[in-house]
Design an enzyme around this catalytic site. Structure first.
Site: not given
Ligand code: CP3
Length: 346
Positions: A26, A30, A39, A76, A152
């Site tokens: 990562r 952010r 973004r 992702d 998920y």
């Protein structure tokens, strides 16, 4: 450009490098103000991943900051369920939300035939990244492992106790295995295509492997990953593969032996002595600074990084975190960490 000028790939092939190569899970995201700005240009996170110009730029941003030895494709793990036709949405402050699968029937309507076509923008991004990379920087492609992606797809969100996924497997193991098998097939095709478009190494993220007891770890983490690795190897015999069965504890050793991966990414809970003595003789290690220590920085971070380097740095080793960079991370700490790793000598 010859591979041997890329320290990350040399380490992953088993060479001890001084200092060890470094990248961070990562490393795009952010915590970088330039990421937050970029973004804003996309309607939602999946559109961001599927716009090659934006994905290329997000991949390159951390390189300008701290020159890691590898870039990781900006995408992702949940693009695979999206490509299979399941509704996937990333909500601000909530993380991913999926229309959960409940039955074999829900698995049967997934559309494996369209996966590669749907993910075409990802392959375009990979080609763009390869063209833009400095010659010493390697490009990592990735996917989620079948178990983690299945959690998920069945739970419909993150942050659960996996009651639905484990419950389905308990009541109808053959039905749940249909989902796992579908994911092995789709993920293998996706990873092979990533290699064809420029990925020079692959990482398989099994972020929720730690939720499995031993028997299930063997059946739902190790076995599907072994089949996935074998399929990718059949098409791309040379591609190095890193596995990340986060939370596997002592079962990391069996994971290495049985899946056929070239290297493993260690989570922060793995004991460094165990890693050095029980794992490093058999595989390339990557890891494992606690992302919260990177948030705090200072002498605590320096000492923790040096402890990792003293234990594992004689190699073969790749410096990384034990999990992804979190949004609260000060950029300054990332620069200091990179300087600490680069200054280290055995
Ligand atoms: O820099 C990189 O490492 C490459 C990009 C990358 C992302 N996700 C971007 C992302 C990678 C390799 C991933 C993998 C991923 N995604 C995993 C496995 C690794 C891990 O962290 O355990 C998992 C479980 C996911 C699923 C996922 N994606 C969650 C749970 C979330 C929400 C939580 C969060 O951090 O926001 C995401 C969203 C996501 N994936 C973001 C990024 C940069 C944030 C989205 C945003 O910009 O709003």
């Amino acid at each position: 450009m010859a591979e041997d000028v890329k320290p990350f790939l040399a380490a992953l092939r088993g060479q001890s490098m001084v200092p060890p190569p470094l990248w961070l899970m990562r490393q795009a995201g952010r915590y970088l103000p330039e990421y937050r700005k970029l973004r804003e240009r996309a309607r939602n996170f999946l559109d961001f991943c599927y716009t090659p110009e934006l994905a290329v730029e997000a991949t390159l941003q951390p390189l300008r900051r701290f020159r890691p030895d590898a870039a990781i494709l900006f995408s992702d793990i949940l693009v695979v369920p999206d490509a299979l036709g399941q509704a996937v949405d990333f909500r601000e402050g909530e993380g991913p939300v999926l229309e959960p699968l409940r039955s074999r029937r829900d698995v049967e309507v997934l559309k494996s035939g369209r996966v590669l076509r749907h993910l075409e923008p990802v392959f375009t991004a990979l080609r763009g990244i390869r063209r833009a990379l400095p010659p010493e920087t390697a490009l990592i492609g990735f996917a989620g492992a079948p178990w983690t992606v299945a959690t998920y797809m069945v739970e419909g969100r993150g942050g659960t106790d996996f009651g639905r996924a484990l419950g389905w497997d308990g009541e109808d193991p053959e039905g749940f295995a249909m989902l796992i098998d579908l994911l092995v097939e789709a993920t293998a095709a996706y990873l092979i295509e990533q290699v064809r478009h420029g990925a020079e190494a692959l990482q398989i993220f099994d972020s929720w492997a730690g939720a499995l007891d031993e028997a299930r770890f063997r059946r739902l983490a190790i076995a599907p990953t072994r089949r996935l690795v074998a399929k990718v190897r059949a098409a791309c015999p040379e591609i190095p593969i890193i596995g990340f069965p986060r939370g596997a504890g002592v079962l990391y050793a069996d994971y290495v032996r049985e899946t056929g991966v070239d290297g493993i990414s260690l989570d922060s809970a793995v004991d460094l002595g165990f890693a050095r003595l029980a794992l490093q003789p058999n595989t390339v290690l990557q890891g494992n600074l606690d992302p919260q220590v990177l948030v705090r920085g200072g002498s605590e971070m320096r000492d923790a990084a040096l402890a990792i380097l003293e234990n594992l740095g004689r190699g073969p080793f790749i410096f990384n975190l034990g999990h992804g960079v979190v949004p609260e991370t000060p950029v300054e700490n990332v620069l200091q960490l990179a300087a600490t790793v680069r200054a280290w000598r055995p």
